[in-house]
Design an enzyme around this catalytic site. Structure first.
Site, PDB file in Angstrom:
ATOM      1  N   SER A   1      39.529  28.837  29.430  1.00  0.00           N
ATOM      2  CA  SER A   1      40.416  29.707  28.641  1.00  0.00           C
ATOM      3  C   SER A   1      39.589  30.652  27.775  1.00  0.00           C
ATOM      4  O   SER A   1      39.920  31.839  27.641  1.00  0.00           O
ATOM      5  CB  SER A   1      41.328  28.864  27.749  1.00  0.00           C
TER       6      SER A   1
ATOM      7  N   HIS B   1      43.363  24.283  34.973  1.00  0.00           N
ATOM      8  CA  HIS B   1      44.260  23.276  34.373  1.00  0.00           C
ATOM      9  C   HIS B   1      45.352  22.881  35.363  1.00  0.00           C
ATOM     10  O   HIS B   1      45.656  21.699  35.530  1.00  0.00           O
ATOM     11  CB  HIS B   1      44.961  23.848  33.128  1.00  0.00           C
TER      12      HIS B   1
END
Ligand code: PNS
Length: 163
Positions: free
Chosen positions: A127, A17
């Site tokens: 994640s 990210h």
């Protein structure tokens, strides 16, 4: 002022990210990293915790700020005057997931989605996988900032300890 939004669940923020946010910040005057809720995913961290980790992870990027949003991402983009949504793509599976959302968002308000290819070193970083590996005692230090790794370990320990 050309403003873009990088939306996501960020549960928690990963190095993948951060790489996309950094590269988007070089393309726009301002990037707003927006934490939303993907209703089909279960969450480990509360919205305020995800925001706080994002703030810390992006504090070195001057034209990046962090915000939470509820409702439609296109409404949030309109509210803050963002002209584009930026998303990272790790591969074809991401593209298949992201394309209909980009098309829907374009249909709803005309907001454009820009896809950035994820760096190959982050191709397998997500994640969800990081939470699974960390939950089973694996080393995730290469995939998240150290402070995220610490918070993840603490949260998982808290969860597995008897009430
Ligand atoms: O981390 P994710 O799962 O890729 O994040 C997805 C998120 C939260 C960005 C996406 O689900 C989203 O934009 N949700 C807001 C609600 C919305 O606008 N839904 C319609 C999308 S076409």
């Amino acid at each position: 002022m050309r403003r873009a939004v990088c939306p996501g669940s960020f549960d928690p923020v990963t190095n993948g990210h951060i790489d996309i946010i950094r590269r988007a910040s070089g393309l726009f005057d301002e990037v707003v990293v927006a934490t939303g809720t993907n209703v089909s995913k279960s969450r480990l961290f509360a919205p305020e915790e995800r925001l706080q980790m994002l703030e810390q992870a992006t504090e070195h990027l001057d034209n990046v700020r962090v915000a939470g949003f509820g409702g439609l991402i296109v409404d949030f983009c309109r509210e803050i005057g963002a002209v584009a949504i930026v998303k990272g793509l790790r591969g074809a599976t991401d593209f298949d997931y992201e394309l209909p959302m980009a098309q829907m968002n374009s249909h709803l308000t005309g907001v454009e989605t820009i896809f950035l290819p994820g760096a190959s070193r982050n191709a397998f970083v997500s994640s969800s996988l990081i939470k699974e590996v960390a939950g089973l005692g694996g080393d995730i230090s290469a995939f998240v900032p150290p402070f995220v790794a610490e918070r993840l370990t603490a949260r998982l320990a808290q969860r597995s300890s008897p009430a």
